[in-house]
Design a protein around this motif. Structure first.
Motif, short mmCIF file in Angstrom:
data_model
loop_
_atom_site.label_atom_id
_atom_site.label_comp_id
_atom_site.label_asym_id
_atom_site.label_seq_id
_atom_site.Cartn_x
_atom_site.Cartn_y
_atom_site.Cartn_z
N GLY A 136 1.77 10.98 -16.52
CA GLY A 136 0.44 10.44 -16.81
C GLY A 136 0.30 8.95 -16.66
N VAL A 137 1.39 8.24 -16.35
CA VAL A 137 1.35 6.78 -16.23
C VAL A 137 1.46 6.41 -14.75
N GLU A 138 0.53 5.59 -14.28
CA GLU A 138 0.56 5.18 -12.88
C GLU A 138 1.70 4.20 -12.65
N VAL A 139 2.55 4.54 -11.66
CA VAL A 139 3.69 3.68 -11.34
C VAL A 139 3.56 3.04 -9.97
N ALA A 140 2.62 3.49 -9.15
CA ALA A 140 2.46 2.91 -7.81
C ALA A 140 1.05 3.23 -7.32
N ARG A 141 0.56 2.34 -6.46
CA ARG A 141 -0.77 2.54 -5.86
C ARG A 141 -0.73 2.01 -4.43
N GLY A 142 -1.46 2.65 -3.54
CA GLY A 142 -1.48 2.24 -2.15
C GLY A 142 -2.82 2.50 -1.51
N GLN A 143 -2.94 2.12 -0.24
CA GLN A 143 -4.17 2.25 0.52
C GLN A 143 -3.92 3.18 1.71
N ALA A 144 -4.92 3.97 2.07
CA ALA A 144 -4.87 4.84 3.25
C ALA A 144 -6.28 5.09 3.73
N PRO A 145 -6.96 4.09 4.32
CA PRO A 145 -8.37 4.24 4.71
C PRO A 145 -8.59 5.40 5.66
N PRO A 146 -9.66 6.17 5.47
CA PRO A 146 -9.93 7.32 6.36
C PRO A 146 -10.17 6.88 7.80
N GLY A 147 -9.73 7.72 8.72
CA GLY A 147 -9.95 7.46 10.14
C GLY A 147 -9.13 6.34 10.71
N THR A 148 -8.06 5.93 10.01
CA THR A 148 -7.25 4.82 10.48
C THR A 148 -5.78 5.22 10.55
N ALA A 149 -4.99 4.32 11.10
CA ALA A 149 -3.53 4.43 11.12
C ALA A 149 -2.97 3.03 10.87
N LEU A 150 -1.79 2.96 10.27
CA LEU A 150 -1.18 1.68 9.94
C LEU A 150 -0.32 1.20 11.10
N ALA A 151 -0.72 0.06 11.70
CA ALA A 151 0.05 -0.57 12.78
C ALA A 151 0.88 -1.70 12.20
N ILE A 152 2.19 -1.64 12.44
CA ILE A 152 3.12 -2.65 11.91
C ILE A 152 3.71 -3.41 13.08
N GLY A 153 3.53 -4.70 13.10
CA GLY A 153 4.05 -5.51 14.20
C GLY A 153 3.30 -6.84 14.29
N ASP A 154 3.66 -7.60 15.29
CA ASP A 154 3.03 -8.89 15.52
C ASP A 154 2.01 -8.80 16.65
N GLY A 155 1.12 -9.77 16.72
CA GLY A 155 0.16 -9.84 17.81
C GLY A 155 -0.93 -8.79 17.77
N LEU A 156 -1.34 -8.38 16.56
CA LEU A 156 -2.37 -7.36 16.43
C LEU A 156 -3.75 -7.96 16.17
N GLU A 157 -3.89 -9.26 16.37
CA GLU A 157 -5.17 -9.91 16.07
C GLU A 157 -6.29 -9.38 16.96
N ALA A 158 -5.95 -8.95 18.18
CA ALA A 158 -7.00 -8.48 19.10
C ALA A 158 -7.56 -7.13 18.71
N LEU A 159 -6.88 -6.39 17.85
CA LEU A 159 -7.33 -5.06 17.47
C LEU A 159 -8.21 -5.14 16.22
N PRO A 160 -9.28 -4.34 16.17
CA PRO A 160 -10.11 -4.34 14.97
C PRO A 160 -9.38 -3.63 13.83
N GLY A 161 -9.79 -3.92 12.61
CA GLY A 161 -9.19 -3.29 11.45
C GLY A 161 -9.07 -4.29 10.31
#
Length: 693
Positions: free
Chosen positions: A417-442
């Protein structure tokens, strides 16, 4: 005799010999003349082989199911060129190249040179400019995109493996499929050049046959010019058509293979299913065909029959309303309440119960657990098996539900019953990890386990991000990886007494003496639970319960405390504990300065929570800071180091170091003494210690 014949014609038995013998025979065909009868048989075999290849290309469910196609295309092309050479030799020597070529020269084109030339040119244009050119371009683009997408696919496989959705064997098979797919499209890119070259060779060979045949007929055989033209031209055109039709079939096969997309069945079934799903399109198409009957001068019967047939087929298909009603009925049947009334004692007690592990989702993330398209629940079930194999505990069922109090696009993980972690997962998206992603929307985000910076991009831009060198992880993988890390970190809190009782019963079935000697005579279930929880707190798997129970029995008879029981269990598991930190045959360790270690040993004091280090705050802070610095320095070099010390010092030092560096394992010299690896010292803790006075 019959069994001998069956083994002689067994395709598997003949497999190792067919291709080598065939290639040698092709080379012989190019050099040694052959009779016209044998040429007829081989020409018929060439047409049949090409037809079979086209049908196989239609029925495979994915290109990798026909991975031998590039090599087979080369062999078939070589075979056809050898037939061209053999036919040319017979045409020029005898003025006759078998009944197959004669049939194509007289029956198929009606004995007309003009018709034959026109048909030959049309076939060449279709093959060379339409099919071959398009297949070559698709193969080239497919090869480039497949190679660019390999890192992303490998990362997706690793994410599924870390989440427990697949095991090592399945991950290995998928990696092999990814490598085989890259090799296949690379081979197809080169094989398309064979088809293009074959089309050019067909034109050149036909022109040589025409010119050479008329030259031989007029100069060597004394034929009249018109007689030589009629004889050799028809034979040359017939030979060209006999070769061009199989070449066209192979070009079609190449186009079918490289243009196949992800479908669950063969091409015919996919075409029928996907066209049949569009009832309105069929209705409009059938109505348009019927409407063409109204055009003055247009033949009415063909369009009327075809239009009426399409309309009849469309009428038999279910419409959008019927489909929606069927889906709603199925969903209502699946979600129909069958339990007790909401205000009954059973229902209230169920709502009062605190679940050991919960995954709460914001309302806009419910699609992750939707049976129509989400696979999060399947991944959670797979995670339970993975945790059991890694840690040796039975992970409690995860109660997944929506929570209106959570912000949109977020999820929360709760333990008791106690929250130990929280995260984000916006609908219709995917998480891109890396450099040089400024040109992509999000919007900016981060990976919840390792804290890597990234960006939540629209899911349709996944391939573009992978081409830019980013690692793209889908939402379900992010959530399940986060949940897995929370379970590993809080494994001791998830191990209840009922779980310990169940584990003890499992051991008792295979090793009854071990359990009967330990409990309840020496230790209770609660005391065993405390030891197992302490092991899990120090990231030690408890899979080997037999050895743990044996060590606890010996220590309990000697009257050991809880700390003594823990160290006894660790001593029994010593090599297994150290083995998980070995990499490439090396065990990277950090040691204590001898003077510092001696001083710490002299400062040991008994306390209520066990043996403690009796050092002042400044010395303790300096020690912890130095250990943290050395551990981070090793981690930046890709090394996971451990801190080793004397056995009696290990537990109090672990409790001290855990405050600043919870990921730093502390092992004793005894625990690493039995490892089959080279011990490599990466740092000595104590460099700043003398400065603290």
């Amino acid at each position: 005799m019959s069994s001998y014949l069956r083994s002689a014609v067994n395709p598997k038995a003949l497999g190792p010999f067919v291709v080598p013998v065939g290639i040698v025979s092709i080379i012989v065909m190019m050099v040694v003349p052959m009779p016209s009868f044998l040429l007829d048989v081989l020409l018929a075999a060439n047409i049949t082989l090409s037809l079979v290849i086209v049908l196989v290309s239609l029925y495979v469910t994915r290109p990798l199911d026909f991975s031998i196609f590039p090599a087979l295309l080369l062999v078939a092309t070589l075979f056809r060129l050898a037939l061209n050479i053999s036919a040319t030799r017979l045409v020029l020597l005898d003025g006759f190249a078998g009944h197959v070529i004669e049939a194509f020269g007289h029956i198929v084109i009606g004995g007309s040179l003009v018709i034959g030339l026109v048909m030959f040119i049309i076939l060449v244009v279709i093959q060379f400019l339409v099919i071959t050119k398009g297949a070559e371009r698709v193969a080239e683009v497919g090869a480039r995109f497949t190679l660019d997408a390999m890192p992303g696919k490998q990362m997706a496989i690793d994410a599924d493996l870390n989440a427990g959705l697949i095991d090592e064997g399945e991950a290995r098979r998928r990696r092999e499929d990814v490598a085989a797919e890259a090799d296949f499209y690379g081979s197809m890119d080169g094989a398309a050049k064979f088809v293009k070259g074959d089309a050019i060779a067909a034109i050149v060979i036909t022109l040589i046959n025409l010119i050479g045949g008329m030259t031989v007929g007029i100069l060597q055989k004394g034929m009249a010019p018109m007689e030589a033209v009629n004889t050799y031209s028809l034979l040359s055109i017939g030979d060209g058509l006999v070769s061009q039709i199989p070449a066209l079939l192979l070009s079609v096969s190449t186009g079918l293979i490289v243009t196949r997309s992800a479908t669950s069945g063969d091409m015919g079934s996919s075409v029928v299913a996907q066209l049949g799903a569009q009832k309105r399109a069929l209705q409009i198409g059938g109505g348009a065909a019927v409407a063409l009957c109204l055009v003055p001068g247009m033949p009415k019967l063909p369009f009327l029959l075809l239009g009426a047939g399409v309309l009849l087929i469309a009428q038999k298909l279910p419409g959008p309303v019927e489909k929606a009603a069927e889906e709603a009925a199925e969903q209502a049947a699946a979600t129909a309440p069958t339990g007790p009334a909401p205000d009954s004692p059973e229902a209230l007690l169920g709502e009062m119960r605190v679940d050991p592990l919960e995954l709460a989702l914001a309302p806009d993330l419910v699609d992750l657990v939707d049976t129509a398209g989400g696979d999060l629940l399947d991944r959670v079930r797979a995670l339970r098996r993975k945790v059991a194999l890694e840690l040796g505990i039975i992970m409690p069922p995860v109660r997944t539900h929506d929570d209106l109090d959570l912000p949109l696009s977020s999820y929360g993980i709760r333990i008791s019953g106690v929250e130990v972690a929280r995260g984000q997962a916006p609908p219709g998206t995917a998480l891109a990890i890396g450099d040089g992603l400024e040109a992509l929307p999000g919007r900016a985000g981060h990976e919840p386990v390792f804290g890597l910076e990234g960006k939540w991009i629209p899911a349709e831009l996944r391939h573009q991000a992978e081409m830019m060198g980013a690692t793209v992880v889908d939402r379900a993988s992010v959530v399940i990886t986060h949940l897995a890390e929370v379970v590993r970190t809080n494994a001791s809190r998830l191990l209840g007494r009922e779980d310990v009782r169940a584990l003890t019963d499992v051991v008792k079935r295979s090793h009854p003496v071990v359990v009967e000697e330990l409990t309840p005579a020496l230790l209770s279930i609660g005391e065993i639970q405390r030891v197992l929880q302490s092991l899990l707190d120090e990231s030690v798997p408890i899979r080997d319960l037999v050895r743990i129970f044996e060590a606890l029995s010996l220590a309990a008879k000697a009257g050991s405390t809880t700390d003594g029981l823990l160290e006894a269990a660790r001593g029994a598991l010593g090599p297994a504990i150290a083995n998980q930190y070995i990499s490439d045959g090396r065990l990277p360790v950090m040691t204590l300065d001898p003077q510092i270690e001696q001083m710490l040993l002299e400062s040991l004091r008994p306390g209520e929570g066990g043996i403690q280090l009796g050092v002042d705050t400044a010395r303790a802070e300096a020690l912890v800071t130095e250990a943290h610095r050395l551990y981070d320095a090793a981690e930046q070099r890709g090394i996971t180091a451990i801190l080793v010390c004397s056995p009696i010092l290990r537990l109090p030092l672990q409790r001290l170091v855990r405050l600043a560096t919870p990921r730093l394992p502390v092992l004793s010299y005894t625990e690493i003494s039995g490892v089959a690896a080279q011990i490599e010292t990466v740092g000595v803790v104590g460099g700043v210690y003398p400065a603290v006075a």
